[in-house]
Scaffold this active site. Structure first.
Site, PDB file in Angstrom:
ATOM      1  CB  CYS A  42      43.576  35.851  65.923  1.00  0.00           C
ATOM      2  SG  CYS A  42      43.182  36.876  64.502  1.00  0.00           S
ATOM      3  CG  ASP A  43      42.758  32.136  71.454  1.00  0.00           C
ATOM      4  OD1 ASP A  43      43.932  32.268  71.841  1.00  0.00           O
ATOM      5  OD2 ASP A  43      42.055  31.148  71.738  1.00  0.00           O
ATOM      6  CB  SER A  44      42.751  28.947  66.795  1.00  0.00           C
ATOM      7  OG  SER A  44      42.875  29.886  65.742  1.00  0.00           O
TER       8      SER A  44
END
Length: 213
Positions: A80-82
């Site tokens: 995941c990456d935001s």
């Protein structure tokens, strides 16, 4: 580390992220992932539009961990990456306290879009499912004094967009439009869709304690 498979044939979930907020979110949802930090250089995605940056970094983190020897056999690996988009610019973690203050001075009283890329790989089949969730975040008209005090806590220095919705920064977020969990770092509804896309059942991923009635 020896290979491990759940005795019921249910795959282990591996979280390719150092984020304590993501881990807490997954645990609260009944999952008990193994954490293996990817160590990916996030500058590899510099220059990409925010939506694409979030997804590419999620894919890179997932791939980096899925290929390691210590990953449990047949595991589902989640990367995941935001990224926060404001004025078309991708805002990850601030460079330093000065950068965090500058960002908040620009963000206050406005809204931005928080993108979280999700990439899930089934190591048993090699299949990959990936998608990005987006949530609009509305920020309060915080004062300069509040910004300085918040940045001084150190919290905004370690998170995408320089804010949290589940920590000290929660009082400075007046509303969201979309999935709350996505702002924390992992969209549970989207993750469920990816799990199903790879042929698994979401509820089977629940830890034994969560399944017990």
């Amino acid at each position: 580390m020896p290979s491990v498979v759940n005795v019921r044939g249910v795959p282990n979930l591996v979280l390719a992220s150092a984020s304590p907020a993501r881990l807490t979110t997954l645990r609260n949802a009944g999952l008990d992932p193994t954490v293996i930090i990817s160590g990916v250089d996030e500058s590899q995605a510099d220059g990409l539009p925010p939506f694409e940056m979030a997804l590419q970094l999620a894919e890179l983190k997932c791939a980096a961990v899925a290929g390691r020897d210590g990953v449990p056999e047949g595991a589902l690996v989640l990367g995941c990456d935001s990224v926060l988009e404001l004025d078309g610019e991708a805002l990850g973690k601030p460079d330093d306290a000065t950068d965090a203050v500058r960002r908040w001075q620009s963000m206050r009283g406005r809204s931005g879009v928080l993108y979280t890329g999700h990439c899930l790989r089934d190591t048993a089949t090699g299949q990959v499912a990936a998608a990005t969730a987006s949530t609009t975040v509305y920020f309060a008209e915080v004062t300069d004094e509040e910004i300085d005090a918040y940045v001084a806590t150190g919290e905004p220095l370690h998170v995408a967009g320089a804010f949290t919705v589940d920590g000290l920064g929660g009082a400075f977020v007046t509303g969201i439009d979309g999935d709350h969990h996505n702002v924390v770092g992992v969209s549970l509804p989207l993750l469920r869709d990816l799990v199903i896309e790879l042929g698994h059942s979401w509820t089977e991923l629940w830890s034994p304690g969560a399944r017990r009635t």
